[in-house]
Design a protein around this motif. Sequence first.
Motif, PDB file in Angstrom:
ATOM      1  N   SER A 147     -10.979   4.673  -1.706  1.00  0.00           N
ATOM      2  CA  SER A 147     -11.173   5.076  -0.306  1.00  0.00           C
ATOM      3  C   SER A 147     -10.173   4.426   0.634  1.00  0.00           C
ATOM      4  O   SER A 147     -10.102   4.774   1.809  1.00  0.00           O
ATOM      5  N   GLU A 148      -9.384   3.472   0.141  1.00  0.00           N
ATOM      6  CA  GLU A 148      -8.451   2.743   0.993  1.00  0.00           C
ATOM      7  C   GLU A 148      -7.070   3.389   0.990  1.00  0.00           C
ATOM      8  O   GLU A 148      -6.632   3.945  -0.005  1.00  0.00           O
ATOM      9  N   ARG A 149      -6.392   3.296   2.121  1.00  0.00           N
ATOM     10  CA  ARG A 149      -5.023   3.799   2.249  1.00  0.00           C
ATOM     11  C   ARG A 149      -4.050   2.657   1.952  1.00  0.00           C
ATOM     12  O   ARG A 149      -4.077   1.606   2.607  1.00  0.00           O
TER      13      ARG A 149
ATOM     14  N   LEU B 294       0.871   2.603  -9.118  1.00  0.00           N
ATOM     15  CA  LEU B 294      -0.513   2.559  -8.645  1.00  0.00           C
ATOM     16  C   LEU B 294      -1.230   3.863  -8.998  1.00  0.00           C
ATOM     17  O   LEU B 294      -0.623   4.934  -9.006  1.00  0.00           O
ATOM     18  N   GLN B 295      -2.526   3.753  -9.279  1.00  0.00           N
ATOM     19  CA  GLN B 295      -3.300   4.890  -9.774  1.00  0.00           C
ATOM     20  C   GLN B 295      -4.228   5.509  -8.719  1.00  0.00           C
ATOM     21  O   GLN B 295      -4.908   6.483  -9.001  1.00  0.00           O
ATOM     22  N   GLN B 296      -4.263   4.946  -7.527  1.00  0.00           N
ATOM     23  CA  GLN B 296      -5.176   5.462  -6.508  1.00  0.00           C
ATOM     24  C   GLN B 296      -4.694   6.810  -5.963  1.00  0.00           C
ATOM     25  O   GLN B 296      -3.537   7.201  -6.159  1.00  0.00           O
ATOM     26  N   GLU B 297      -5.598   7.489  -5.248  1.00  0.00           N
ATOM     27  CA  GLU B 297      -5.271   8.798  -4.705  1.00  0.00           C
ATOM     28  C   GLU B 297      -4.488   8.721  -3.398  1.00  0.00           C
ATOM     29  O   GLU B 297      -3.597   9.528  -3.152  1.00  0.00           O
ATOM     30  N   HIS B 298      -4.816   7.717  -2.548  1.00  0.00           N
ATOM     31  CA  HIS B 298      -4.256   7.669  -1.207  1.00  0.00           C
ATOM     32  C   HIS B 298      -3.168   6.602  -1.133  1.00  0.00           C
ATOM     33  O   HIS B 298      -3.416   5.469  -0.717  1.00  0.00           O
ATOM     34  N   ILE B 299      -1.955   6.967  -1.545  1.00  0.00           N
ATOM     35  CA  ILE B 299      -0.832   6.025  -1.580  1.00  0.00           C
ATOM     36  C   ILE B 299       0.342   6.615  -0.806  1.00  0.00           C
ATOM     37  O   ILE B 299       0.704   7.779  -0.995  1.00  0.00           O
TER      38      ILE B 299
ATOM     39  N   ARG C 279      -1.342   3.304   9.749  1.00  0.00           N
ATOM     40  CA  ARG C 279      -2.758   3.061   9.525  1.00  0.00           C
ATOM     41  C   ARG C 279      -3.056   2.653   8.074  1.00  0.00           C
ATOM     42  O   ARG C 279      -3.884   3.225   7.373  1.00  0.00           O
ATOM     43  N   PRO C 280      -2.360   1.603   7.577  1.00  0.00           N
ATOM     44  CA  PRO C 280      -2.637   1.146   6.207  1.00  0.00           C
ATOM     45  C   PRO C 280      -3.876   0.258   6.151  1.00  0.00           C
ATOM     46  O   PRO C 280      -4.155  -0.494   7.083  1.00  0.00           O
ATOM     47  N   ASP C 281      -4.631   0.370   5.069  1.00  0.00           N
ATOM     48  CA  ASP C 281      -5.679  -0.613   4.790  1.00  0.00           C
ATOM     49  C   ASP C 281      -5.081  -1.823   4.091  1.00  0.00           C
ATOM     50  O   ASP C 281      -5.473  -2.962   4.354  1.00  0.00           O
TER      51      ASP C 281
END
Length: 456
Positions: A255-257, A269-274, A303-305
Amino acid sequence: MSAWQIRRAGDRAGAAAAAVAAEKDEAARAEADDRHTALKVELHQRLLDLINLSALDTMSRDQIEAEIGEIVYEQLSLQKHALNLVERKRLVNDVLDELLGLGPLEPLLKDESVTDILVNGAESVFVERRGKLERTSIRFKDERHLLRIIQKIVAAVGRRVDEASPYVDARLADGSRVNAIIPPLAVDGSLLSIRKFARVPIDMQRLVSLGSVPASVAQVLEAVVEARRNVLISGGTGSGKTTLLNAMSAYIDDSERIVTIEDSAELQLQQEHIARLETRPANIEGNGEVTQRDLLKNALRMRPDRIIVGEVRAGEAFDMLQAMNTGHDGSMTTVHANTPRDALSRLEQMIGMSGIDIAPRSARAQIASAINVVIQVGRLSDGRRRLLSLSELIGMEGEVVTMQEIFRFRLAGRDEHGTVLGRFEATGIRPHFMQELEDRGIRLPADIFNPNAMLD
């Protein structure tokens, strides 16, 4: 002369004859390899004149192999080269590698046991396997052949290398890191270094199975990431900093950007929001350069987390610390240093390179406030990479940043095979970030920081 003396003399003569025969075989193989390389390059040049290169984009490799194979056989017949079926098949594959890939380097790129490829001129190619360097039989036809492969690599990522700009950082399509430096800076011929990336990213479970990170320490690393502690990974060249950074990043919530900033994009990285950002060198007129510092300033408006910087080397360290101190908790970066304390000293030096007039004590206060955890990794003398230390920064004491070591790897010599012996151990200090973990509902085993507990 006695019978045993006659036998000894015969043995020596036989050994000498065998050595001469081996030298002749080696010379014959080298001559055959030279002929093969020359023929391969010659055919590649001919193919560039005979085929429609744009048509290759619409064809599969099998289709290209069939079409190219026919042309190669035709050219071999015209040149009256006598090759058997196996030699022809090998030649077709090598010509395809020249045409579609990186020529002589293709077999090494496909070999999963190879982690580094080091080219020291046209006739000297080394690889690293299991942490050890070894020479290969791979060779280029000449310096021009090697330079053409280098140009092919750098052109694919919009960079250049020539006499005006004789060194370059680049990457392959799979993210493998590339550095090239050519004459006149490279005295004995062009130098090419490729740090290969695993086709399947190495995760924390894999690092635990390899013995690089103990399972208990892996639990702590997971908790540190989930609790959004800021992490600095320190180590020497080839020590596994980026590999550990990739493995730890897997614990970031989807859920993090995440914004990543690198000189050459290599993080997996394997996350969706990169959002991936990459620096740009200056053009031939010396304009248009975009540095990591420029990208970091821009990233704060995205707006990065979390912000992940592949490696801090200069003034961008100040901007990274500022980001960590202004709401971007859980950010991570790496730095070249031999010890955790050296890593902090290097950060302080980099702040001085930012051009901002800041007192040393204020710089150290920034570091102590921004960084929560420092992880030291290293490559041991037997080639294995290990996590060597995990330390926590807890503030300032006078003019000094206070740091306490939580886990360490204690060396215990080497065995008869040269394997480094040692064990991981807890120092017995309960880290301050445990309160932050508990506030977030993250629980760790009660005895994980017990100095008498076995961590291996």
